[in-house]
Design a protein around this motif. Sequence first.
Motif, mmCIF file in Angstrom:
data_model
loop_
_atom_site.group_PDB
_atom_site.id
_atom_site.type_symbol
_atom_site.label_atom_id
_atom_site.label_comp_id
_atom_site.label_asym_id
_atom_site.label_seq_id
_atom_site.Cartn_x
_atom_site.Cartn_y
_atom_site.Cartn_z
ATOM 1 N N LEU A 85 -14.928 -3.370 4.865
ATOM 2 C CA LEU A 85 -14.056 -2.781 3.852
ATOM 3 C C LEU A 85 -12.644 -2.616 4.394
ATOM 4 O O LEU A 85 -11.659 -2.981 3.732
ATOM 5 C CB LEU A 85 -14.618 -1.435 3.390
ATOM 6 C CG LEU A 85 -13.756 -0.599 2.453
ATOM 7 C CD1 LEU A 85 -13.426 -1.355 1.172
ATOM 8 C CD2 LEU A 85 -14.466 0.717 2.141
ATOM 9 N N ARG A 86 -12.503 -2.108 5.618
ATOM 10 C CA ARG A 86 -11.165 -1.883 6.175
ATOM 11 C C ARG A 86 -10.405 -3.189 6.361
ATOM 12 O O ARG A 86 -9.231 -3.285 5.994
ATOM 13 C CB ARG A 86 -11.255 -1.130 7.510
ATOM 14 C CG ARG A 86 -9.893 -0.809 8.072
ATOM 15 C CD ARG A 86 -9.119 0.127 7.141
ATOM 16 N NE ARG A 86 -7.740 0.232 7.555
ATOM 17 C CZ ARG A 86 -6.702 0.058 6.743
ATOM 18 N NH1 ARG A 86 -6.876 -0.216 5.461
ATOM 19 N NH2 ARG A 86 -5.477 0.180 7.201
ATOM 20 N N ALA B 177 -14.263 6.424 0.709
ATOM 21 C CA ALA B 177 -12.906 6.657 0.207
ATOM 22 C C ALA B 177 -11.902 6.850 1.348
ATOM 23 O O ALA B 177 -10.728 6.513 1.203
ATOM 24 C CB ALA B 177 -12.889 7.873 -0.714
ATOM 25 N N ALA B 178 -12.359 7.361 2.473
ATOM 26 C CA ALA B 178 -11.457 7.659 3.592
ATOM 27 C C ALA B 178 -11.219 6.478 4.530
ATOM 28 O O ALA B 178 -10.413 6.592 5.461
ATOM 29 C CB ALA B 178 -12.002 8.842 4.388
ATOM 30 N N VAL B 179 -11.863 5.354 4.304
ATOM 31 C CA VAL B 179 -11.702 4.207 5.198
ATOM 32 C C VAL B 179 -10.238 3.803 5.337
ATOM 33 O O VAL B 179 -9.772 3.500 6.437
ATOM 34 C CB VAL B 179 -12.578 3.019 4.742
ATOM 35 C CG1 VAL B 179 -12.169 1.723 5.404
ATOM 36 C CG2 VAL B 179 -14.041 3.322 5.033
ATOM 37 N N ALA B 180 -9.491 3.801 4.251
ATOM 38 C CA ALA B 180 -8.079 3.384 4.295
ATOM 39 C C ALA B 180 -7.232 4.316 5.173
ATOM 40 O O ALA B 180 -6.188 3.902 5.676
ATOM 41 C CB ALA B 180 -7.494 3.325 2.890
ATOM 42 N N GLN C 45 -9.299 -4.368 2.983
ATOM 43 C CA GLN C 45 -8.149 -3.614 2.476
ATOM 44 C C GLN C 45 -6.857 -4.155 3.079
ATOM 45 O O GLN C 45 -5.878 -4.375 2.374
ATOM 46 C CB GLN C 45 -8.299 -2.122 2.813
ATOM 47 C CG GLN C 45 -9.378 -1.423 2.041
ATOM 48 C CD GLN C 45 -9.661 -0.025 2.581
ATOM 49 O OE1 GLN C 45 -9.405 0.288 3.750
ATOM 50 N NE2 GLN C 45 -10.199 0.830 1.720
ATOM 51 N N ILE C 46 -6.853 -4.354 4.386
ATOM 52 C CA ILE C 46 -5.658 -4.868 5.068
ATOM 53 C C ILE C 46 -5.276 -6.236 4.516
ATOM 54 O O ILE C 46 -4.096 -6.516 4.289
ATOM 55 C CB ILE C 46 -5.892 -4.943 6.590
ATOM 56 C CG1 ILE C 46 -6.025 -3.532 7.181
ATOM 57 C CG2 ILE C 46 -4.770 -5.717 7.282
ATOM 58 C CD1 ILE C 46 -6.559 -3.505 8.602
ATOM 59 N N ASN C 47 -6.268 -7.086 4.289
ATOM 60 C CA ASN C 47 -6.026 -8.453 3.827
ATOM 61 C C ASN C 47 -5.809 -8.562 2.314
ATOM 62 O O ASN C 47 -5.505 -9.643 1.824
ATOM 63 C CB ASN C 47 -7.180 -9.357 4.251
ATOM 64 C CG ASN C 47 -7.192 -9.600 5.734
ATOM 65 O OD1 ASN C 47 -6.148 -9.732 6.356
ATOM 66 N ND2 ASN C 47 -8.371 -9.666 6.320
ATOM 67 N N GLY C 48 -5.970 -7.461 1.591
ATOM 68 C CA GLY C 48 -5.733 -7.477 0.154
ATOM 69 C C GLY C 48 -6.753 -8.289 -0.620
ATOM 70 O O GLY C 48 -6.416 -8.924 -1.622
ATOM 71 N N CYS C 49 -7.996 -8.272 -0.197
ATOM 72 C CA CYS C 49 -9.048 -9.028 -0.868
ATOM 73 C C CYS C 49 -9.788 -8.120 -1.850
ATOM 74 O O CYS C 49 -10.666 -7.345 -1.462
ATOM 75 C CB CYS C 49 -10.016 -9.621 0.148
ATOM 76 S SG CYS C 49 -11.302 -10.619 -0.644
ATOM 77 N N ALA D 190 -10.168 0.873 14.975
ATOM 78 C CA ALA D 190 -8.932 0.456 15.639
ATOM 79 C C ALA D 190 -9.025 -0.999 16.099
ATOM 80 O O ALA D 190 -8.070 -1.773 15.939
ATOM 81 C CB ALA D 190 -8.636 1.381 16.830
ATOM 82 N N PHE D 191 -10.169 -1.377 16.644
ATOM 83 C CA PHE D 191 -10.371 -2.752 17.086
ATOM 84 C C PHE D 191 -10.351 -3.703 15.880
ATOM 85 O O PHE D 191 -9.732 -4.771 15.939
ATOM 86 C CB PHE D 191 -11.696 -2.857 17.851
ATOM 87 C CG PHE D 191 -11.883 -4.148 18.591
ATOM 88 C CD1 PHE D 191 -11.025 -4.517 19.618
ATOM 89 C CD2 PHE D 191 -12.943 -4.984 18.274
ATOM 90 C CE1 PHE D 191 -11.214 -5.710 20.319
ATOM 91 C CE2 PHE D 191 -13.139 -6.171 18.969
ATOM 92 C CZ PHE D 191 -12.280 -6.536 19.984
ATOM 93 N N THR D 192 -10.996 -3.296 14.805
ATOM 94 C CA THR D 192 -11.002 -4.106 13.577
ATOM 95 C C THR D 192 -9.584 -4.336 13.079
ATOM 96 O O THR D 192 -9.209 -5.467 12.745
ATOM 97 C CB THR D 192 -11.850 -3.431 12.482
ATOM 98 O OG1 THR D 192 -13.200 -3.338 12.952
ATOM 99 C CG2 THR D 192 -11.805 -4.208 11.179
ATOM 100 N N GLU D 193 -8.787 -3.291 13.026
ATOM 101 C CA GLU D 193 -7.404 -3.434 12.565
ATOM 102 C C GLU D 193 -6.608 -4.342 13.504
ATOM 103 O O GLU D 193 -5.852 -5.193 13.063
ATOM 104 C CB GLU D 193 -6.733 -2.066 12.443
ATOM 105 C CG GLU D 193 -7.250 -1.275 11.268
ATOM 106 C CD GLU D 193 -6.492 0.021 11.026
ATOM 107 O OE1 GLU D 193 -5.561 0.354 11.799
ATOM 108 O OE2 GLU D 193 -6.850 0.700 10.053
#
Length: 155
Positions: free
Chosen positions: A45-46, A75-78, A49-53, A95-98
């Motif tokens: 999900l995170r 809901a708090a993932v973002a 969100q970053i990639n706008g998919c 943090a690693f995912t981002e």
Amino acid sequence: MTTTTATVAVPVRLDVDTHAAAFSKAMTHLDNVGFDPGLRDLLRLRASQINGCAYCVDAHSRDARAAGESEQRVAAVAVWSEAPFFTARERAAFAFTESVTLVADTHVPVEAYEAVAEHYTPDEIGALLALIVTINAWNALSVASRAWAPGRREV
């Protein structure tokens, strides 16, 4: 104030499942990485969100709930770094995912790797990296092709 509830159709650019069937099938095989189901879907999900998919945000928020994640955590993932609902282990994975998702900008700094290495074994880091790379590939396919529409996938 009047609110409109009409939805907007987003046209498909390319039906990837039809016109790149072998690749789509190969991607599906990559998606079978062993990782905790709830956290797996929150991380997907995170990145989405970053990639706008839109399709993946919809799908993985529903998948996370189906895996037992609370609405509050989904809901708090973002805003995971500001929310108290995640453990230090989960925060390292976020943090690693981002960092991996934004690799062109971050080059995955040593701090991100060291933080994840504090909480995960090398095998777990390998699974985590495979998960992140795969969801980023799915995001690129979905955003570029518009092949899949949000709300059309069963959980």
